[in-house]
Design a protein around this motif. Sequence first.
Motif, mmCIF file in Angstrom:
data_model
loop_
_atom_site.group_PDB
_atom_site.id
_atom_site.type_symbol
_atom_site.label_atom_id
_atom_site.label_comp_id
_atom_site.label_asym_id
_atom_site.label_seq_id
_atom_site.Cartn_x
_atom_site.Cartn_y
_atom_site.Cartn_z
ATOM 1 N N LEU A 169 30.440 46.390 43.406
ATOM 2 C CA LEU A 169 31.440 47.008 42.535
ATOM 3 C C LEU A 169 31.547 48.483 42.879
ATOM 4 O O LEU A 169 30.536 49.137 43.153
ATOM 5 C CB LEU A 169 31.038 46.882 41.068
ATOM 6 N N ALA A 170 32.770 49.002 42.852
ATOM 7 C CA ALA A 170 32.977 50.432 43.075
ATOM 8 C C ALA A 170 33.721 51.014 41.889
ATOM 9 O O ALA A 170 34.506 50.322 41.223
ATOM 10 C CB ALA A 170 33.767 50.663 44.364
ATOM 11 N N GLU A 171 33.435 52.303 41.628
ATOM 12 C CA GLU A 171 34.151 53.055 40.593
ATOM 13 C C GLU A 171 34.108 52.345 39.238
ATOM 14 O O GLU A 171 35.136 52.088 38.608
ATOM 15 C CB GLU A 171 35.596 53.299 41.048
ATOM 16 N N GLY A 172 32.897 52.020 38.790
ATOM 17 C CA GLY A 172 32.714 51.447 37.457
ATOM 18 C C GLY A 172 33.300 50.064 37.278
ATOM 19 O O GLY A 172 33.576 49.649 36.147
ATOM 20 N N GLY A 173 33.476 49.336 38.375
ATOM 21 C CA GLY A 173 33.981 47.963 38.269
ATOM 22 C C GLY A 173 35.493 47.864 38.371
ATOM 23 O O GLY A 173 36.065 46.807 38.147
ATOM 24 N N LEU B 32 33.206 37.917 36.611
ATOM 25 C CA LEU B 32 34.590 38.233 36.248
ATOM 26 C C LEU B 32 34.697 38.643 34.782
ATOM 27 O O LEU B 32 35.478 39.528 34.432
ATOM 28 C CB LEU B 32 35.499 37.037 36.547
ATOM 29 N N ALA B 33 33.897 37.998 33.930
ATOM 30 C CA ALA B 33 33.936 38.330 32.499
ATOM 31 C C ALA B 33 33.419 39.744 32.242
ATOM 32 O O ALA B 33 33.762 40.360 31.233
ATOM 33 C CB ALA B 33 33.127 37.316 31.708
ATOM 34 N N SER B 34 32.608 40.259 33.182
ATOM 35 C CA SER B 34 32.038 41.600 32.999
ATOM 36 C C SER B 34 32.976 42.698 33.505
ATOM 37 O O SER B 34 32.711 43.886 33.280
ATOM 38 C CB SER B 34 30.700 41.703 33.742
ATOM 39 N N LEU B 35 34.046 42.313 34.177
ATOM 40 C CA LEU B 35 34.959 43.303 34.781
ATOM 41 C C LEU B 35 36.204 43.478 33.932
ATOM 42 O O LEU B 35 36.598 42.554 33.220
ATOM 43 C CB LEU B 35 35.383 42.842 36.184
ATOM 44 N N PRO B 36 36.857 44.650 34.002
ATOM 45 C CA PRO B 36 38.165 44.772 33.351
ATOM 46 C C PRO B 36 39.146 43.769 33.971
ATOM 47 O O PRO B 36 39.058 43.494 35.175
ATOM 48 C CB PRO B 36 38.593 46.212 33.654
ATOM 49 N N PRO B 37 40.063 43.192 33.163
ATOM 50 C CA PRO B 37 40.969 42.169 33.705
ATOM 51 C C PRO B 37 41.781 42.651 34.907
ATOM 52 O O PRO B 37 42.142 41.850 35.776
ATOM 53 C CB PRO B 37 41.895 41.841 32.525
ATOM 54 N N ASP B 38 42.073 43.948 34.948
ATOM 55 C CA ASP B 38 42.878 44.438 36.064
ATOM 56 C C ASP B 38 42.021 44.923 37.243
ATOM 57 O O ASP B 38 42.541 45.525 38.191
ATOM 58 C CB ASP B 38 43.843 45.539 35.611
ATOM 59 N N ALA B 39 40.720 44.651 37.212
ATOM 60 C CA ALA B 39 39.863 45.001 38.357
ATOM 61 C C ALA B 39 40.388 44.304 39.608
ATOM 62 O O ALA B 39 40.715 43.113 39.569
ATOM 63 C CB ALA B 39 38.423 44.569 38.083
ATOM 64 N N VAL B 40 40.446 45.038 40.708
ATOM 65 C CA VAL B 40 40.938 44.467 41.961
ATOM 66 C C VAL B 40 39.773 43.837 42.713
ATOM 67 O O VAL B 40 38.739 44.475 42.915
ATOM 68 C CB VAL B 40 41.603 45.548 42.839
ATOM 69 N N GLY C 11 27.913 32.091 38.282
ATOM 70 C CA GLY C 11 27.802 33.499 38.675
ATOM 71 C C GLY C 11 29.161 34.179 38.754
ATOM 72 O O GLY C 11 29.310 35.341 38.358
ATOM 73 N N ILE C 12 30.153 33.463 39.251
ATOM 74 C CA ILE C 12 31.507 34.033 39.334
ATOM 75 C C ILE C 12 32.056 34.279 37.935
ATOM 76 O O ILE C 12 32.623 35.338 37.653
ATOM 77 C CB ILE C 12 32.456 33.091 40.122
ATOM 78 N N ARG C 13 31.878 33.284 37.052
ATOM 79 C CA ARG C 13 32.367 33.458 35.674
ATOM 80 C C ARG C 13 31.736 34.676 35.008
ATOM 81 O O ARG C 13 32.408 35.469 34.361
ATOM 82 C CB ARG C 13 32.022 32.208 34.850
#
Length: 215
Positions: free
Chosen positions: A145-149, A184-192, A179-181
């Motif tokens: 992860l970069a820049e806070g996710g 993804l749940a830990s990231l902001p929805p608009d994380a690239v 692990g993927i779930r």
Amino acid sequence: MRTLTLPVGELGANCHIASREAIPGSGILPCVVIDPGAEAEKIDAEARKAGLAVELLLLTHSHADHLGAVDRLLDLWPAASLACSAETSRRASDSRLNLSLYLGFPLACRPAGRFIGDGENFAAAGLEWRAIAVPGHEPGELVYLAEGGKYAFTGDTVFAGSIGRSDFPGGDGPLLVAGIRRLLASLPPDAVLFPGHGPATRAGDELAANPYLAL
Ligand SMILES: [Zn+2]
């Protein structure tokens, strides 16, 4: 953050180059190269053309289509270092475990100069990074992860509309999906998300519509 994505090698694995945004007068900026799978000269030329100097090579996992250019890039950039999980470093130096023997070009990657663990934060190229373990495609695989996710380099865990294979040595399908779930749940929805193969996507889109995560 600025990213360049170069599909390299016969399997078209994505090599990603990440750096801070250039501003007038910033001169040569350091960069991180994630999964330099092949075509070291092309990666090197693109970095130089963009005004970048390679500071760190990161491996998400050990499969040969993601690391074939490591040795040559470290020769071209002697001040750069190689980092990944300890398990990835061990597997990368074994031509059976890194699958290169079966792909027809046996290679043993040199050991990483630095091991990164699950949950570890580190700084590179003026950016803040965090590593998250997502095993199941391969033991020891890390997502960076970069820049806070806001950005995630997902290797062969999750792709746009698909997920990584789990039929290689050490693979585990249910572990990968879980692990993927969690990731993804830990990231902001608009994380690239920048996957190891195919186009970029967004965390929220994959959580909502990736068919392999639906069960
Ligand atoms: Zn792989």
